[in-house]
Design an enzyme around this catalytic site. Structure first.
Site, PDB file in Angstrom:
ATOM      1  N   ASP A  10       0.897  -1.174   0.000  1.00  6.84           N
ATOM      2  CA  ASP A  10       0.000   0.000   0.000  1.00  6.84           C
ATOM      3  C   ASP A  10       0.931   1.219   0.000  1.00  6.84           C
ATOM      4  O   ASP A  10       1.019   1.948   0.973  1.00  6.84           O
ATOM      5  CB  ASP A  10      -0.947  -0.006   1.216  1.00  6.84           C
ATOM      6  CG  ASP A  10      -0.235   0.003   2.555  1.00  6.84           C
ATOM      7  OD1 ASP A  10       0.899  -0.530   2.640  1.00  6.84           O
ATOM      8  OD2 ASP A  10      -0.783   0.561   3.532  1.00  6.84           O
ATOM      9  N   HIS A 241       9.448  -0.887   9.020  1.00  5.75           N
ATOM     10  CA  HIS A 241       8.488  -1.992   9.094  1.00  5.75           C
ATOM     11  C   HIS A 241       8.547  -2.885   7.853  1.00  5.75           C
ATOM     12  O   HIS A 241       8.875  -4.075   7.932  1.00  5.75           O
ATOM     13  CB  HIS A 241       7.061  -1.435   9.207  1.00  5.75           C
ATOM     14  CG  HIS A 241       6.872  -0.449  10.296  1.00  5.75           C
ATOM     15  ND1 HIS A 241       6.856  -0.800  11.621  1.00  5.75           N
ATOM     16  CD2 HIS A 241       6.681   0.894  10.268  1.00  5.75           C
ATOM     17  CE1 HIS A 241       6.655   0.270  12.361  1.00  5.75           C
ATOM     18  NE2 HIS A 241       6.550   1.314  11.560  1.00  5.75           N
TER      19      HIS A 241
HETATM   20  C1  BDR Z   1       2.593  -0.598   8.638  1.00  5.66           C
HETATM   21  O1  BDR Z   1       1.493   0.289   8.414  1.00  5.66           O
HETATM   22  C2  BDR Z   1       1.762   1.123   7.311  1.00  5.66           C
HETATM   23  O2  BDR Z   1       1.490   2.444   7.644  1.00  5.66           O
HETATM   24  C3  BDR Z   1       3.208   0.946   6.980  1.00  5.66           C
HETATM   25  O3  BDR Z   1       3.430   1.082   5.587  1.00  5.66           O
HETATM   26  C4  BDR Z   1       3.518  -0.443   7.460  1.00  5.66           C
HETATM   27  O4  BDR Z   1       3.179  -1.393   6.480  1.00  5.66           O
HETATM   28  C5  BDR Z   1       3.212  -0.307   9.976  1.00  5.66           C
HETATM   29  O5  BDR Z   1       2.286  -0.520  10.995  1.00  5.66           O
HETATM   30 CA    CA Z   2       2.791  -0.714   4.181  1.00  2.00          CA
END
Ligand code: BDR
Ligand code: CA
Length: 309
Positions: A10, A241
């Site tokens: 995303d 992340h």
């Molecule tokens: C996740 O949430 C999204 O905002 C970031 O891209 C990552 O995949 C972190 O909690």
């Molecule tokens: Ca993400």
């Protein structure tokens, strides 16, 4: 032999870094990228994905647009505070010259998995809707996929979207719950480990000194991400992340994972979207997920910095 991966994104700031890291990693072959909603709408995620792939000279990797909303719920607001209005920290890239493929993300996940049985690792770093739809359409992929590495959840630590829930699980709790119960082999790379793998302002300074189009783009974008982290908590940088999920495919020894039974709360109450891991000595159900609980963050961050651009 390179490991074949499909990355479900995303695109978002850390998704952009994960894509660049994956395409530059000598250990991976990125067969395709699928898009979903989450940080932004699916249309924006597709545009950002095409833009980022073209920026890092990987515009030949096919992109498949996926789900535009959760399985059963309404679409939530975009994560503007962290990822800006456009998902890339409001840093503008040229409009993409390429376009997404005609096939849907879920259909591509099914066809690629069937074409390469036991070879494809799927890395999901956004809502888990595309994978849920793929399994619903073709349950046989559960035993044909090599593994699914999920950036999502917070089993032993607080959430980031709510006090107990992580953003990707919050985006579509029913999809995550369905996938967790499907029997597909899963590794969960949650906030338990991703909040220990930080990119810092010193790293951004190194990118600025490198002074290339790509390094300037990543530094500008991550500056916005870090400002958001500084606003909401005392974090010295930003969490890597989505890149860590890619890292776990490249080298599973970056983390220590524990087999556990994990369920997703879909109650709609204050604990909605929490990933509940049964950590008791005698759990009620057999493990369904390998949950990453420790990370060698120094070794991972070194590897990430070497290959991200
Ligand atoms: C996740 O949430 C999204 O905002 C970031 O891209 C990552 O995949 C972190 O909690
Ligand atoms: Ca993400």
């Amino acid at each position: 032999m390179k490991k074949k991966v499909i990355i479900d994104v995303d695109t978002g700031i850390d998704d952009a870094m994960a894509l660049s890291y994956a395409v530059h990693s000598p250990d991976l072959e990125v067969c395709g990228v699928t898009t979903t909603f989450g940080n932004i709408s699916v249309e924006e995620a597709t545009r950002n994905t095409l833009q980022v792939l073209e920026l890092v000279k990987a515009g030949d990797i096919p992109v498949y647009q996926g789900a535009s909303k959760p399985l059963v719920r309404e679409l939530k607001e975009k994560a503007k505070l962290f990822h800006g209005e456009n998902g890339l920290g409001n840093i503008e890239l040229p409009l993409p010259s390429g376009a997404p493929q005609a096939m849907s993300a879920a259909a591509y996940i099914v066809s690629a998995t069937e074409a390469h049985p036991h070879e494809i690792t799927l890395v999901t770093v956004g809502s888990m809707t595309n994978l849920a739809l793929a399994i619903m359409a073709a349950p046989q992929i559960v035993s044909l996929v090599k593994r699914v590495v999920v950036m999502g959840g917070a089993v032993t630590v607080p959430g980031n979207r709510t006090p107990v829930a992580e953003a990707n699980i919050c985006a579509d709790p029913e999809a995550a719950s369905f996938v967790f119960q499907s029997g597909i082999p899963l590794t969960l790379v949650g906030l338990d480990v991703t909040m220990q793998t930080l990119l810092t302002r010193e790293h951004l300074q190194q990118w600025r000194e490198r002074d290339t189009k790509v390094s300037r783009f990543f530094a500008d974008m991550c500056e916005v991400y870090m400002d958001a982290y500084a606003k909401v908590g005392n974090v010295r940088g930003c969490g890597l992340h989505d890149p860590l999920a890619v890292g776990v495919v490249i080298d599973p020894t970056f983390v220590k994972a524990v087999p556990m039974h994990v369920q997703v709360d879909t109650s709609g109450s204050a604990s909605d979207a929490r990933t509940i891991g049964d950590r008791r000595e005698n759990p009620a159900f057999p493990p369904n997920i390998d949950v990453c609980l420790e990370v060698d963050h120094e070794r991972f961050v070194r590897h990430f910095l070497e290959f991200v651009m």
